[in-house]
Scaffold this motif. Structure first.
Motif, PDB file in Angstrom:
ATOM      1  N   ARG A  11      14.834   6.946 -14.738  1.00 55.34           N
ATOM      2  CA  ARG A  11      13.399   7.252 -14.795  1.00 55.34           C
ATOM      3  C   ARG A  11      12.754   7.146 -13.421  1.00 55.34           C
ATOM      4  O   ARG A  11      11.914   7.951 -13.065  1.00 55.34           O
ATOM      5  CB  ARG A  11      12.682   6.277 -15.746  1.00 55.34           C
ATOM      6  CG  ARG A  11      12.968   6.619 -17.174  1.00 55.34           C
ATOM      7  CD  ARG A  11      11.738   6.441 -18.067  1.00 55.34           C
ATOM      8  NE  ARG A  11      12.134   6.701 -19.434  1.00 55.34           N
ATOM      9  CZ  ARG A  11      12.452   5.737 -20.308  1.00 55.34           C
ATOM     10  NH1 ARG A  11      12.350   4.471 -19.958  1.00 55.34           N
ATOM     11  NH2 ARG A  11      12.842   6.050 -21.516  1.00 55.34           N
ATOM     12  N   PHE A  12      13.203   6.122 -12.683  1.00 57.43           N
ATOM     13  CA  PHE A  12      12.665   5.926 -11.348  1.00 57.43           C
ATOM     14  C   PHE A  12      12.928   7.160 -10.478  1.00 57.43           C
ATOM     15  O   PHE A  12      12.040   7.698  -9.837  1.00 57.43           O
ATOM     16  CB  PHE A  12      13.279   4.676 -10.702  1.00 57.43           C
ATOM     17  CG  PHE A  12      12.909   4.504  -9.264  1.00 57.43           C
ATOM     18  CD1 PHE A  12      11.636   4.068  -8.904  1.00 57.43           C
ATOM     19  CD2 PHE A  12      13.819   4.809  -8.261  1.00 57.43           C
ATOM     20  CE1 PHE A  12      11.288   3.923  -7.577  1.00 57.43           C
ATOM     21  CE2 PHE A  12      13.478   4.663  -6.935  1.00 57.43           C
ATOM     22  CZ  PHE A  12      12.211   4.225  -6.592  1.00 57.43           C
ATOM     23  N   PHE A  13      14.183   7.635 -10.520  1.00 57.74           N
ATOM     24  CA  PHE A  13      14.531   8.811  -9.706  1.00 57.74           C
ATOM     25  C   PHE A  13      13.777  10.044 -10.170  1.00 57.74           C
ATOM     26  O   PHE A  13      13.319  10.847  -9.377  1.00 57.74           O
ATOM     27  CB  PHE A  13      16.036   9.067  -9.750  1.00 57.74           C
ATOM     28  CG  PHE A  13      16.798   8.158  -8.837  1.00 57.74           C
ATOM     29  CD1 PHE A  13      16.464   8.076  -7.494  1.00 57.74           C
ATOM     30  CD2 PHE A  13      17.840   7.363  -9.310  1.00 57.74           C
ATOM     31  CE1 PHE A  13      17.155   7.225  -6.645  1.00 57.74           C
ATOM     32  CE2 PHE A  13      18.526   6.520  -8.463  1.00 57.74           C
ATOM     33  CZ  PHE A  13      18.189   6.444  -7.130  1.00 57.74           C
ATOM     34  N   GLY A  18       9.720  14.014  -9.151  1.00 59.33           N
ATOM     35  CA  GLY A  18       8.493  14.683  -9.562  1.00 59.33           C
ATOM     36  C   GLY A  18       7.429  14.578  -8.484  1.00 59.33           C
ATOM     37  O   GLY A  18       6.750  15.547  -8.166  1.00 59.33           O
ATOM     38  N   GLU A  19       7.350  13.404  -7.896  1.00 55.96           N
ATOM     39  CA  GLU A  19       6.388  13.154  -6.831  1.00 55.96           C
ATOM     40  C   GLU A  19       6.646  14.057  -5.617  1.00 55.96           C
ATOM     41  O   GLU A  19       5.741  14.640  -5.057  1.00 55.96           O
ATOM     42  CB  GLU A  19       6.551  11.700  -6.390  1.00 55.96           C
ATOM     43  CG  GLU A  19       5.294  10.942  -6.090  1.00 55.96           C
ATOM     44  CD  GLU A  19       5.640   9.486  -5.838  1.00 55.96           C
ATOM     45  OE1 GLU A  19       5.898   9.169  -4.668  1.00 55.96           O
ATOM     46  OE2 GLU A  19       5.696   8.712  -6.809  1.00 55.96           O
ATOM     47  N   GLU A  20       7.937  14.134  -5.249  1.00 56.22           N
ATOM     48  CA  GLU A  20       8.295  14.957  -4.090  1.00 56.22           C
ATOM     49  C   GLU A  20       8.009  16.431  -4.326  1.00 56.22           C
ATOM     50  O   GLU A  20       7.528  17.130  -3.450  1.00 56.22           O
ATOM     51  CB  GLU A  20       9.776  14.754  -3.734  1.00 56.22           C
ATOM     52  CG  GLU A  20       9.950  13.611  -2.761  1.00 56.22           C
ATOM     53  CD  GLU A  20      11.390  13.144  -2.641  1.00 56.22           C
ATOM     54  OE1 GLU A  20      12.296  13.976  -2.857  1.00 56.22           O
ATOM     55  OE2 GLU A  20      11.584  11.957  -2.337  1.00 56.22           O
ATOM     56  N   THR A  21       8.316  16.891  -5.548  1.00 55.78           N
ATOM     57  CA  THR A  21       8.052  18.288  -5.879  1.00 55.78           C
ATOM     58  C   THR A  21       6.560  18.573  -5.799  1.00 55.78           C
ATOM     59  O   THR A  21       6.145  19.596  -5.265  1.00 55.78           O
ATOM     60  CB  THR A  21       8.549  18.608  -7.301  1.00 55.78           C
ATOM     61  OG1 THR A  21       9.868  18.098  -7.426  1.00 55.78           O
ATOM     62  CG2 THR A  21       8.534  20.087  -7.571  1.00 55.78           C
ATOM     63  N   ARG A  22       5.770  17.633  -6.328  1.00 52.09           N
ATOM     64  CA  ARG A  22       4.317  17.810  -6.307  1.00 52.09           C
ATOM     65  C   ARG A  22       3.807  17.858  -4.861  1.00 52.09           C
ATOM     66  O   ARG A  22       2.993  18.685  -4.502  1.00 52.09           O
ATOM     67  CB  ARG A  22       3.656  16.658  -7.080  1.00 52.09           C
ATOM     68  CG  ARG A  22       2.270  16.998  -7.589  1.00 52.09           C
ATOM     69  CD  ARG A  22       1.847  16.091  -8.741  1.00 52.09           C
ATOM     70  NE  ARG A  22       2.048  14.697  -8.443  1.00 52.09           N
ATOM     71  CZ  ARG A  22       2.853  13.875  -9.149  1.00 52.09           C
ATOM     72  NH1 ARG A  22       3.523  14.329 -10.177  1.00 52.09           N
ATOM     73  NH2 ARG A  22       2.973  12.614  -8.807  1.00 52.09           N
ATOM     74  N   GLU A  23       4.311  16.951  -4.064  1.00 51.63           N
ATOM     75  CA  GLU A  23       3.941  16.885  -2.649  1.00 51.63           C
ATOM     76  C   GLU A  23       4.266  18.207  -1.936  1.00 51.63           C
ATOM     77  O   GLU A  23       3.449  18.736  -1.188  1.00 51.63           O
ATOM     78  CB  GLU A  23       4.690  15.708  -1.990  1.00 51.63           C
ATOM     79  CG  GLU A  23       4.564  15.617  -0.488  1.00 51.63           C
ATOM     80  CD  GLU A  23       3.239  15.050  -0.024  1.00 51.63           C
ATOM     81  OE1 GLU A  23       2.352  14.849  -0.872  1.00 51.63           O
ATOM     82  OE2 GLU A  23       3.104  14.831   1.189  1.00 51.63           O
ATOM     83  N   ARG A  24       5.451  18.733  -2.194  1.00 52.82           N
ATOM     84  CA  ARG A  24       5.842  20.008  -1.578  1.00 52.82           C
ATOM     85  C   ARG A  24       4.913  21.136  -2.019  1.00 52.82           C
ATOM     86  O   ARG A  24       4.537  21.975  -1.215  1.00 52.82           O
ATOM     87  CB  ARG A  24       7.288  20.361  -1.952  1.00 52.82           C
ATOM     88  CG  ARG A  24       8.319  19.520  -1.256  1.00 52.82           C
ATOM     89  CD  ARG A  24       9.695  19.884  -1.745  1.00 52.82           C
ATOM     90  NE  ARG A  24      10.225  21.066  -1.084  1.00 52.82           N
ATOM     91  CZ  ARG A  24      10.917  21.032   0.041  1.00 52.82           C
ATOM     92  NH1 ARG A  24      11.150  19.882   0.634  1.00 52.82           N
ATOM     93  NH2 ARG A  24      11.370  22.140   0.579  1.00 52.82           N
TER      94      ARG A  24
END
Ligand code: C2E
Ligand code: MG
Ligand code: MG
Ligand code: MG
Length: 284
Positions: A11-13, A18-24
């Motif tokens: 879940r952590f990964f 998800g965070e990285e995708t959103r940031e991109r």
């Protein structure tokens, strides 16, 4: 390790991804408007002939100052531009801007422009180069396209065809970041490069590190054998420069020789003789 623990790690990964995708996506969204907002500019870094210390040209490097994020480095936004296809627009802009700028420089100063694999493989690339030269009046021999090996491998035959078309215009082609990525010696023979740029990872501490020195000597020997000039990237110290002088490296670039800066910073160099010309014209 318990199952629950494994699940939590997963879940952590998942959350992190998800965070990285959103940031991109957010960066991509901002980048889409960067050009129309005037957030992009080019800086220029001197390329120097090692034996004479003379400036022979400049590499154009893209800079992005975003209203929300401040300065975003190319190592972050170029990959995002490549994946989203935005690199085509950004690349077109950089090419036109750099050629327009360089057209006003003294002969024989060159301008080097980085070309991504996405651009190289796009439809009508050679025609685009031709149009930009015509539009700006920059003589073809004063434009150099910097291409990495990684940009070639997607479709070698197509890349070779495009490079030959570009070369037939009289434009120069440089192999950028040589020694990194999927380096293959056959590439250097198969593709019509005019200059090899050794990646800066090999120049770092080349005066102190025996392995780096062996690799740099080998690339210099390769260049000599093939009749190709070699440019060393990322020269940061006088000791590194001294090593390259002793080894008869052709050209160099790096913070020790000059940091990338706005072109105004180099006005006195790129317009040196025209000032003389203006004075002469005024006196006559
Ligand atoms: P590159 O083409 O290998 O450009 C050289 C990079 O090394 C530049 O980083 C430059 O600022 C940096 N550099 C120069 N001298 C030194 C030094 O002495 N020490 C260190 N540590 N670094 C030095 P920059 O401007 O951050 O650009 C990074 C990469 O982004 C470039 O690597 C290039 O691959 C890409 N890039 C930059 N501008 C463009 C562009 O207009 N189009 C495309 N497609 N890619 C670009
Ligand atoms: Mg480059
Ligand atoms: Mg490059
Ligand atoms: Mg490079």
């Amino acid at each position: 390790r318990s199952k629950a623990e494994g699940r939590n790690t997963y879940r952590f990964f998942e959350a992190k991804m998800g965070e990285e995708t959103r940031e991109r996506r957010l960066i991509e969204h901002e980048l889409r408007q960067a050009m129309s907002r005037g957030e992009l500019k080019l800086v220029y870094q001197p390329q120097v002939q090692i034996d004479s210390g003379e400036i022979i040209g400049f590499e154009a490097l893209m800079r992005w100052h975003n209203r929300l994020r401040g300065d975003v480095p190319p190592s972050i936004f170029i990959p995002i531009a490549e994946e989203s296809g935005l690199i085509i627009q950004l690349g077109d802009w950089a090419l036109l801007e750099a050629c327009r700028e360089a057209a006003s420089w003294e002969e024989p100063l060159t301008v080097a422009v980085n070309i991504s694999g996405v651009q190289l493989h796009s439809q009508g690339f050679a025609q685009k180069i031709h149009d930009v030269l015509l539009k700006t009046g920059l003589p073809p021999h004063r434009l150099e396209l910097e291409i990495t090996e990684t940009a070639l491998i997607k479709d070698m035959n197509r890349a070779l065809g495009t490079l030959r078309q570009v070369k037939s215009l009289g434009v120069r082609v440089a192999m950028d970041d040589f020694g990194t990525g999927y380096s293959s010696l056959s590439n250097i023979r198969a593709f019509p490069f005019d200059v090899i740029k050794i990646d800066r990872s090999f120049i770092k501490s080349v005066d102190k590190n025996a392995q780096a020195a062996a690799i740099v000597r080998a690339v210099l020997g390769l260049g000599r054998g093939l009749g190709l000039p070699v440019l060393a990237e990322g020269i940061e110290t006088s000791d590194e420069l001294k090593f390259l002088i002793d080894e008869f490296c052709t050209a160099g670039q790096g913070f020790h020789l000059g940091e990338p800066a706005s072109i105004e910073h180099f006005d006195h160099i790129v317009h040196a003789n025209s000032h003389v010309g203006e004075k002469k014209a005024a006196a006559s």
